[in-house]
Design a protein around this motif. Structure first.
Motif, mmCIF file in Angstrom:
data_model
loop_
_atom_site.group_PDB
_atom_site.id
_atom_site.type_symbol
_atom_site.label_atom_id
_atom_site.label_comp_id
_atom_site.label_asym_id
_atom_site.label_seq_id
_atom_site.Cartn_x
_atom_site.Cartn_y
_atom_site.Cartn_z
ATOM 1 N N ASN A 47 23.887 38.602 37.713
ATOM 2 C CA ASN A 47 22.825 39.588 37.872
ATOM 3 C C ASN A 47 21.614 38.892 38.499
ATOM 4 O OD1 ASN A 47 20.245 40.498 35.711
ATOM 5 N ND2 ASN A 47 20.947 41.883 37.296
ATOM 6 N N ILE A 48 21.227 39.343 39.699
ATOM 7 C CA ILE A 48 20.058 38.810 40.390
ATOM 8 C C ILE A 48 19.048 39.950 40.506
ATOM 9 C CG2 ILE A 48 19.185 37.658 42.453
ATOM 10 C CD1 ILE A 48 21.328 36.014 41.020
ATOM 11 N N VAL A 68 25.673 34.745 34.734
ATOM 12 C CA VAL A 68 24.305 34.251 34.882
ATOM 13 C C VAL A 68 23.376 35.430 35.151
ATOM 14 C CG1 VAL A 68 22.762 32.908 36.394
ATOM 15 C CG2 VAL A 68 24.925 31.927 35.614
ATOM 16 N N VAL A 69 22.169 35.382 34.561
ATOM 17 C CA VAL A 69 21.116 36.366 34.782
ATOM 18 C C VAL A 69 19.934 35.642 35.401
ATOM 19 C CG1 VAL A 69 19.476 37.933 33.659
ATOM 20 C CG2 VAL A 69 21.848 37.824 32.849
ATOM 21 N N VAL A 70 19.422 36.191 36.516
ATOM 22 C CA VAL A 70 18.260 35.620 37.183
ATOM 23 C C VAL A 70 17.167 36.682 37.197
ATOM 24 C CG1 VAL A 70 17.368 34.551 39.285
ATOM 25 C CG2 VAL A 70 19.746 34.152 38.588
ATOM 26 N N SER A 85 23.960 31.514 31.614
ATOM 27 C CA SER A 85 22.577 31.026 31.599
ATOM 28 C C SER A 85 21.617 32.108 32.064
ATOM 29 C CB SER A 85 22.430 29.798 32.496
ATOM 30 O OG SER A 85 23.127 28.702 31.966
ATOM 31 N N LEU A 86 20.336 31.914 31.740
ATOM 32 C CA LEU A 86 19.254 32.797 32.161
ATOM 33 C C LEU A 86 18.200 31.972 32.870
ATOM 34 C CD1 LEU A 86 17.473 35.429 32.094
ATOM 35 C CD2 LEU A 86 16.634 34.603 29.884
ATOM 36 N N ILE A 87 17.854 32.383 34.084
ATOM 37 C CA ILE A 87 16.708 31.849 34.800
ATOM 38 C C ILE A 87 15.675 32.961 34.727
ATOM 39 C CG2 ILE A 87 15.852 30.864 36.944
ATOM 40 C CD1 ILE A 87 18.280 29.356 35.646
#
Length: 170
Positions: A47-48, A68-70, A85-87
């Protein structure tokens, strides 16, 4: 709004170069992904969110592993981000960084070039440093955010979400 295969691309998303998008990837408004210097791979269900920039250095590929979530306006540049991970919003992850699985980079953090972090690292600050281990409830929240964005993407594809809000009037 565009749906290509099992990938969701919101209006005005730019994807160029050697970029691979796996099933369930959802890219939101104003995102730019430039695989023009090296390969970019977004694995399943990445998810961006709005306004992100993903790019690479010359011959330094970028891989975001599954789930991953951005967050909004983050910048990721030539690196590996571990699964789940989460950014967070406004974070900057510079070239050559490697994050283990289920890491969180806090909002506004700047992770310096070439750093490596073990799984479940909570990374905060400028420069980004590990401050503690990620908690189970934080991992669950990242998964929930990811799932909700996949559901939201489907609502857009189904025409339930339109400008300015809701279904267009008939």
């Amino acid at each position: 709004m565009r749906k290509i295969g099992l990938v969701y691309l919101a209006e005005n998303v730019v994807v160029t170069g050697d970029t691979r998008l796996d099933a369930g990837v959802n890219l939101w408004f104003g995102t730019v992904i430039r695989g023009d210097l090296a390969t970019i791979h977004l694995a399943e269900n990445v998810n961006i969110q709005d306004g992100c920039v993903l790019h690479t250095d010359f011959d330094v590929s970028l891989t975001l592993e599954p789930g991953v979530v951005v967050g909004h306006s983050a910048v990721i540049h030539g690196t590996r981000i571990g699964a789940g991970s989460l950014i967070a919003m406004g974070a900057r992850v510079l070239s050559g960084v490697e994050l283990g699985e289920e890491c969180i980079v806090a909002a506004g953090a700047v992770v310096p070039e070439g750093k490596r972090f073990p799984p479940r690292s909570m990374i905060m600050g400028i420069p980004g440093k590990v401050v503690r281990e990620v908690r189970e409830e934080e991992i669950a929240r990242v998964r929930m955010i990811n799932q909700r964005y996949r559901e939201l993407a489907q609502r857009y594809v189904d025409g339930e979400m339109a400008w300015p809000y809701g279904k267009p009037s008939t």
